[in-house]
Design a protein around this motif. Structure first.
Motif, PDB file in Angstrom:
ATOM      1  N   GLU A 157      -4.057 -32.425  12.853  1.00 33.55           N
ATOM      2  CA  GLU A 157      -5.279 -32.615  12.065  1.00 33.55           C
ATOM      3  C   GLU A 157      -6.515 -32.634  12.955  1.00 33.55           C
ATOM      4  O   GLU A 157      -7.595 -32.185  12.557  1.00 33.55           O
ATOM      5  CB  GLU A 157      -5.182 -33.922  11.275  1.00 33.55           C
ATOM      6  N   ALA A 180       1.278 -35.343  13.319  1.00 31.28           N
ATOM      7  CA  ALA A 180       0.338 -35.128  12.212  1.00 31.28           C
ATOM      8  C   ALA A 180      -1.103 -35.377  12.648  1.00 31.28           C
ATOM      9  O   ALA A 180      -2.011 -34.600  12.299  1.00 31.28           O
ATOM     10  CB  ALA A 180       0.709 -36.035  11.036  1.00 31.28           C
ATOM     11  N   GLN A 181      -1.315 -36.442  13.419  1.00 33.26           N
ATOM     12  CA  GLN A 181      -2.668 -36.764  13.884  1.00 33.26           C
ATOM     13  C   GLN A 181      -3.241 -35.676  14.779  1.00 33.26           C
ATOM     14  O   GLN A 181      -4.407 -35.290  14.656  1.00 33.26           O
ATOM     15  CB  GLN A 181      -2.654 -38.104  14.629  1.00 33.26           C
TER      16      GLN A 181
END
Length: 293
Positions: free
Chosen positions: A274, A270-271
């Motif tokens: 993003e 997810a990091q």
């Protein structure tokens, strides 16, 4: 009789020629050798440290290296994915952990022990390795699984096969676990060979796991079964997963992105998505996100 003698001499001459080639191979010096009186590697937690690594292959051009002062810490029990374009150094990093070659600078530590100072045999006992193409012998499925632990009982072999999602095809033929797999496992499909290799790794029960493109050559159905087996295998183990298919690493604890032998990104799926960097670009290409524009 003269024809018989001539034929026999030809066979002897051919055998001597083959033996001479093998002798040359056996006489070649080892690329990696243990120190005299080297201690055995003892793994308690399974933390891995690559500290200030410098490495170049022996046949590389002058000044051409794979790593130059690379540092990476993998915590005990952590599942880490290595991704990046071809030639970025992913597989080379796993080879250095397995000590298939020695570094020119820095060191590789397992629980604080330098692997280059420990015996290779003890190192290989502590690391389970599942490659892209499973190495199977022309023996039974039982013997191929038990290769990871020759003293295992039939119950332990069956349990390892169950966790690897392999019993569904093993129990199908009349001979079951006694079915011969053929040379290099030719009688099994790619997904079946991988599940036998995973069962072998589960049976080995090593604290450290290395997966090198273990699902890249599989169809979607086989990949789903193998992915579930890999989840069982990684549970409770320090795992390093090399993958081109990002779906293989998306659910891992951490993803490290390599480019030209350097770490360019490090974080969760997810990091990194993003962040919009190298990993996000690779993820977009593989999921078809670039078609939405």
């Amino acid at each position: 009789r003269l024809n018989y003698v001539s034929s026999m001499m030809q066979r002897i001459n051919r055998a001597l020629g083959d033996a001479a080639e093998m002798t040359r191979v056996l006489d070649e010096p080892r690329l990696v050798a243990d120190d005299e009186n080297a201690p055995e590697l003892k793994v308690g937690e399974g933390a891995i440290d690559f500290e200030h690594l410098s490495f170049a292959y022996r046949d590389a051009a002058a000044g051409e290296s794979v790593f130059d002062d690379l540092t990476l810490h993998v915590a005990a029990g952590q599942r880490v994915g290595l991704v990046g374009k071809s030639g970025s150094g992913k597989t080379t990093l796993t080879k250095l952990l397995l000590r298939l070659d020695d570094v020119q600078g820095g060191c590789v530590l397992v629980d604080g022990q330098d692997v280059s100072r420990c015996t290779q045999q003890s190192l290989r006992r502590q690391v389970a390795y599942v490659p892209q193409e499973a190495l199977l012998f022309h023996r039974s499925i039982r013997e191929n699984i038990a290769y990871g632990r020759p003293d295992a009982t039939d119950e332990q072999i069956r349990e390892a096969a169950r966790l690897a999602n392999a019993t569904e095809f093993i129990d199908r033929p009349p001979r079951g676990f006694d079915t011969m797999v053929g040379e290099r496992g030719v009688k099994l499909s790619g997904g079946q060979r991988q599940r036998v290799a995973i069962a072998r790794a589960i049976l080995t029960d090593a604290p450290i796991l290395v997966l090198d493109e273990a699902t890249s050559a599989l169809d979607s159905e086989s990949e789903a079964l193998v992915q579930e087996a890999l989840e069982n295998l990684m549970r409770g183990r320090t795992s390093i997963v090399v993958a081109h298919r990002l779906s293989t690493v998306a659910a891992l604890d951490r993803i490290v992105v390599l480019a030209d032998g350097e770490i360019v990104e490090d974080g969760t799926h997810a990091q990194l998505v993003e962040a919009g960097g190298e990993y996000a670009s690779l993820w977009g290409r593989q999921t078809g996100a670039f078609l939405e524009a």
